[in-house]
Design an enzyme around this catalytic site. Structure first.
Site, PDB file in Angstrom:
ATOM      1  N   ILE A 138       0.948  -1.073   0.019  1.00  0.00           N
ATOM      2  CA  ILE A 138       0.060   0.043   0.449  1.00  0.00           C
ATOM      3  C   ILE A 138       1.055   1.121   0.195  1.00  0.00           C
ATOM      4  O   ILE A 138       0.344   2.292  -0.702  1.00  0.00           O
ATOM      5  CB  ILE A 138      -1.008   0.005   1.311  1.00  0.00           C
ATOM      6  CG1 ILE A 138      -2.583   0.736   1.138  1.00  0.00           C
ATOM      7  CG2 ILE A 138      -0.437   0.797   2.407  1.00  0.00           C
ATOM      8  CD1 ILE A 138      -2.986   1.038  -0.319  1.00  0.00           C
ATOM      9  N   SER A 187      11.348   1.366   8.281  1.00  0.00           N
ATOM     10  CA  SER A 187      11.383  -0.153   8.134  1.00  0.00           C
ATOM     11  C   SER A 187      11.938  -1.062   7.936  1.00  0.00           C
ATOM     12  O   SER A 187      13.855  -0.628   8.101  1.00  0.00           O
ATOM     13  CB  SER A 187      11.282  -0.508   5.757  1.00  0.00           C
ATOM     14  OG  SER A 187      10.561  -2.156   5.614  1.00  0.00           O
ATOM     15  N   ARG A 188      11.657  -2.279   8.597  1.00  0.00           N
ATOM     16  CA  ARG A 188      12.547  -3.151   8.862  1.00  0.00           C
ATOM     17  C   ARG A 188      12.896  -4.590   7.460  1.00  0.00           C
ATOM     18  O   ARG A 188      14.719  -4.653   7.324  1.00  0.00           O
ATOM     19  CB  ARG A 188      11.863  -4.642   9.530  1.00  0.00           C
ATOM     20  CG  ARG A 188      11.631  -3.600  10.987  1.00  0.00           C
ATOM     21  CD  ARG A 188      10.738  -4.168  12.173  1.00  0.00           C
ATOM     22  NE  ARG A 188       9.910  -4.881  11.618  1.00  0.00           N
ATOM     23  CZ  ARG A 188       8.418  -5.727  12.099  1.00  0.00           C
ATOM     24  NH1 ARG A 188       8.969  -6.495  12.912  1.00  0.00           N
ATOM     25  NH2 ARG A 188       7.128  -6.167  11.320  1.00  0.00           N
ATOM     26  N   LYS A 226      -5.655   3.701   7.360  1.00  0.00           N
ATOM     27  CA  LYS A 226      -6.091   2.987   7.953  1.00  0.00           C
ATOM     28  C   LYS A 226      -6.452   1.167   8.318  1.00  0.00           C
ATOM     29  O   LYS A 226      -5.587   1.036   7.418  1.00  0.00           O
ATOM     30  CB  LYS A 226      -8.022   3.446   7.122  1.00  0.00           C
ATOM     31  CG  LYS A 226      -7.749   2.062   5.707  1.00  0.00           C
ATOM     32  CD  LYS A 226      -8.938   1.200   5.928  1.00  0.00           C
ATOM     33  CE  LYS A 226      -8.496   0.216   4.536  1.00  0.00           C
ATOM     34  NZ  LYS A 226      -9.192  -1.063   4.759  1.00  0.00           N
ATOM     35  N   ASP A 243     -11.041  -5.552   7.234  1.00  0.00           N
ATOM     36  CA  ASP A 243     -10.202  -4.541   6.906  1.00  0.00           C
ATOM     37  C   ASP A 243     -10.255  -3.813   5.431  1.00  0.00           C
ATOM     38  O   ASP A 243     -10.797  -2.904   5.821  1.00  0.00           O
ATOM     39  CB  ASP A 243      -8.736  -5.118   6.516  1.00  0.00           C
ATOM     40  CG  ASP A 243      -7.960  -4.655   6.124  1.00  0.00           C
ATOM     41  OD1 ASP A 243      -6.660  -3.906   7.361  1.00  0.00           O
ATOM     42  OD2 ASP A 243      -7.659  -5.078   5.094  1.00  0.00           O
TER      43      ASP A 243
END
Length: 307
Positions: A13, A35-36, A86, A164
């Site tokens: 996304i 970010s990992r 969201k 979701d």
């Protein structure tokens, strides 16, 4: 002066929607990523949100709702503005804490509902304001294997399951119709999962509203809200991109995330916040009061099995 923004989470996304929207929005500059597992050329890259705070004025969180609270609190306590993908959080109580912290720090907090920004939602709102609604029917159905491959978090507590995507429909509904409340809910939960794969809601706002959410469909998606009104039948379809009513048809290209980031920029400039939790409240009510029904076990495919 451009608002320096950092993005936390660099998944599908973020790459498909957030990065292009930030690039297309005047007054915003992407300066950092946290970010990992991924990096992005041309910006500062960090392993976690706390490391990136020195590079930014604002942060957009694109991580799953579970565990997001600690990230959000770190952003607010550092005096940075906060934008939330969201659903904005896993619980209503944590959202109350975040709202209070944002007010204490004097920074903007924005809970975003991208489907409200779909191309035909405004036209639907304007037309519905001219007539009396008698009843509403929501059908929000898709194939979870196609749209959520490999996303195990959605099946875990706080991940919402079929809500979701279903919360997108509820976000549109609550933007169009005030005073919506839940009357009843039936949640269909697979034997090997912790969140529903389908749900049927009964709601009302002075007229009946029925909502059907289902992740088990194949052969195409249905993202539609149908209205029975004194002026005739009307339909908001394609996730909010098309609205048809007697004597009216409107459709357009969705620029949902560009509109969200423009709204966030303007809120920061005005020193305001927007933390509308009406869609999340309806989902919370469904989990709190809904009847649970056993559904067949669901085996998720590997992420590489589906686009």
């Amino acid at each position: 002066m451009s608002l320096r923004i950092g993005l936390v989470g660099l998944g599908t996304i973020a790459r498909a929607q957030h990065l292009p929207a930030i690039a297309a929005t005047d007054g915003l500059t992407l300066t950092a990523i946290a970010s990992r597992n991924a990096t992005l050329e041309g910006v500062a890259n960090h392993r976690d949100v706390t490391q990136m705070l020195g590079d930014v004025d604002a942060v957009s969180l694109c991580t799953p709702p579970q565990g997001r609270f600690d990230q959000a609190m770190a952003v607010l306590r550092a005096g940075r503005h906060l934008m939330l993908e969201k659903p904005p959080g896993a619980t209503l109580s944590e959202m109350a804490v975040l709202e209070a912290e944002a007010a204490r720090q004097g920074v903007t907090i924005h809970a975003t509902w991208h489907s409200r920004e779909a191309a035909a939602v405004d036209a639907a709102r304007d037309w519905l304001a001219t007539t009396r609604i008698r009843a509403v029917r929501i059908d929000w159905c898709e194939d979870v294997r196609k749209w959520h491959p490999g996303q195990e978090w959605i099946w875990q507590p706080g991940g919402l399951g079929v809500f979701d995507p279903g919360i997108n429909a509820l976000s549109i509904l609550t933007a169009l119709i005030p005073g919506v409340r839940l009357v009843g809910a039936d949640l269909h939960v697979p034997a090997n999962r912790q969140t529903p794969i389908a749900a049927d809601l009964s709601l009302e706002a002075g007229h009946p509203i029925a909502a059907h959410f289902d992740w088990r469909v194949t052969g195409g998606e249905t993202w539609q809200i149908a209205f029975d009104t004194d002026a005739g039948a009307a339909t908001l379809s394609e996730g909010g991109a098309r609205f048809t009513a007697p004597g009216l048809e409107t459709a357009g290209e969705n620029r949902e995330y560009a509109r969200l980031y423009g709204r966030f920029r303007d809120l920061v400039a005005a020193g305001g916040s927007d933390l509308d939790l009406a869609p999340l409240r309806l989902v919370a009510d469904a989990f709190l009061t809904g009847r649970q029904h056993a559904a067949p076990a669901f085996e998720a495919p590997n992420s590489e099995d589906h686009p």
